[in-house]
Design an enzyme around this catalytic site. Structure first.
Site, short mmCIF file in Angstrom:
data_model
loop_
_atom_site.label_atom_id
_atom_site.label_comp_id
_atom_site.label_asym_id
_atom_site.label_seq_id
_atom_site.Cartn_x
_atom_site.Cartn_y
_atom_site.Cartn_z
N LYS A 2 -29.26 13.82 -0.28
CA LYS A 2 -28.05 13.91 -1.13
C LYS A 2 -26.89 13.03 -0.66
CE LYS A 2 -25.25 17.00 1.29
NZ LYS A 2 -24.34 16.65 1.98
N ALA A 33 -29.07 15.69 11.24
CA ALA A 33 -27.64 15.72 11.56
C ALA A 33 -26.79 14.61 11.01
CB ALA A 33 -27.60 15.75 13.14
N ASP A 61 -26.07 24.48 1.27
CA ASP A 61 -26.53 23.28 0.70
C ASP A 61 -28.00 23.52 -0.24
OD1 ASP A 61 -24.35 21.95 1.46
OD2 ASP A 61 -25.42 20.18 2.57
O1 C5P Z 1 -24.68 27.31 5.28
P1 C5P Z 1 -25.01 26.22 6.54
O2 C5P Z 1 -25.82 27.25 7.47
O3 C5P Z 1 -25.74 25.00 6.14
O4 C5P Z 1 -23.63 25.76 7.56
C1 C5P Z 1 -23.77 25.39 8.68
C2 C5P Z 1 -22.28 25.36 9.26
O5 C5P Z 1 -21.31 24.84 8.53
C3 C5P Z 1 -21.85 26.92 9.11
O6 C5P Z 1 -22.10 27.58 10.18
C4 C5P Z 1 -20.17 26.59 9.03
O7 C5P Z 1 -19.91 26.23 10.64
C5 C5P Z 1 -20.07 25.21 8.38
N1 C5P Z 1 -19.74 25.48 6.89
C6 C5P Z 1 -18.47 25.83 6.69
N2 C5P Z 1 -18.16 25.96 5.41
C7 C5P Z 1 -19.16 25.80 4.48
C8 C5P Z 1 -20.47 25.25 4.62
C9 C5P Z 1 -20.80 25.03 6.00
O8 C5P Z 1 -17.62 25.91 7.44
N3 C5P Z 1 -18.76 25.88 3.00
#
Ligand code: C5P
Length: 287
Positions: free
Chosen positions: A12, A98, A138
């Site tokens: 995406k 990443a 996501d």
């Molecule tokens: O949800 P996910 O595990 O993919 O998120 C990875 C990291 O990205 C989280 O631990 C956080 O540090 C950051 N994040 C955030 N706010 C979001 C999505 C992700 O701060 N809405």
């Protein structure tokens, strides 16, 4: 149960990503537009006696319990199937890691959807969505695909009418960026969410004018190469260019398929990875 099944799942970009503020749970409140693009990982499922067995081809990625495919498959076996059955999963990894292109989240969603098809469990959509939310912010988007608005931490998804198909050039710097590092840099730009919520379909030249990413200043400050790539895409003839998600991949909107190929050639070098692709209106599919 099938004897084998293969799905493909897209990457995406985010034409609009707005950070609204920091939440008490440590996440950030977002309003963002997800757009699926035609770069895919494939996941192949075959039966196993018990447990989850993953092998990875393509980009190097640990195949242990830290892998989102393993987490998703284990969650599915435990919460949905609730029988002592196993699965052998082969991941063909083409979406870079990443990168801000949602590769890990896409694979996790494809593991859930693929196992529902493989075991013919006909799991209700709401149950799959709720597992997806537990796996990452996501992940729910990839169960839908196409074009969608995300709110909350990005996990509340509603489909949007898509833009007309667009030609894209994706450029990833040599190194990756850690999503938490970008969010925690203190450089994110906070906005109201009106841009994302007001998304309406637009042709390429107009879309290029409305690109926005509140995480872009953070990605730029952590990795100056991101700025050079963005400027390079614009100098090479892209209508517009923007960091995708938490970066460091930058996507450029090209004026035509031929234009995309020319821009891509211009962008090569410095250890960058460059792809020519298009927006797609689909999500996870059997192949
Ligand atoms: O949800 P996910 O595990 O993919 O998120 C990875 C990291 O990205 C989280 O631990 C956080 O540090 C950051 N994040 C955030 N706010 C979001 C999505 C992700 O701060 N809405």
């Amino acid at each position: 149960m099938n004897s084998s099944l293969t799905v493909r799942t897209p990457a995406k970009i985010n034409p609009i990503l707005e950070v609204l503020g920091k939440r008490p749970d440590g996440y950030h409140e977002l309003a963002l537009v997800f757009q699926a693009v035609g770069l895919y990982d494939d996941i192949h499922f075959t039966p196993a006696e018990s447990g989850v067995h993953l092998s990875v081809d393509g980009f190097a990625l640990a195949a242990d319990d830290s892998n989102l495919v393993v987490k998703a498959a284990k969650l599915f076996l435990k919460e949905i199937l609730r029988e002592d059955r196993g699965i052998q999963v082969k991941l063909q990894k083409r979406i870079p890691l990443a990168a801000g292109m949602g590769g890990g989240s896409s694979d996790a969603a494809a593991a859930l959807r693929g196992m529902d098809w493989f075991f013919e469990t006909r799991c209700p959509e709401a149950a799959l969505q709720s597992l997806a939310e537990r796996l990452g912010s996501d992940v729910p988007f990839f169960l839908k695909g196409g074009t969608a608005l995300g709110t909350g931490r990005g996990e509340k998804i509603s489909s949007l009418s898509p833009d007309p198909e667009m030609d894209l050039v994706l450029v990833k710097p040599k190194d990756g960026l850690s999503t938490p590092a970008v969010y925690q840099s203190g450089k994110a730009l906070m906005t109201s969410g009106d841009r994302a919520r007001g998304f309406t379909p637009a042709a390429a030249a107009d879309r290029a004018q409305s690109l926005f990413n509140g995480l872009e200043p953070a990605a730029l400050s952590l990795m100056p190469e991101v700025g050079r790539i963005k400027q390079g895409l614009l100098d090479a003839g892209a209508f517009g260019a923007m960091v995708s998600g938490s970066g460091p991949t930058v996507f450029g909107i090209a004026p035509s398929p031929q234009g995309a190929l020319e821009i891509a050639k211009w962008m090569e070098g410095n250890g960058r990875m460059v792809w020519v692709t298009k927006t797609v209106s689909t999500g996870i599919e059997r192949i």
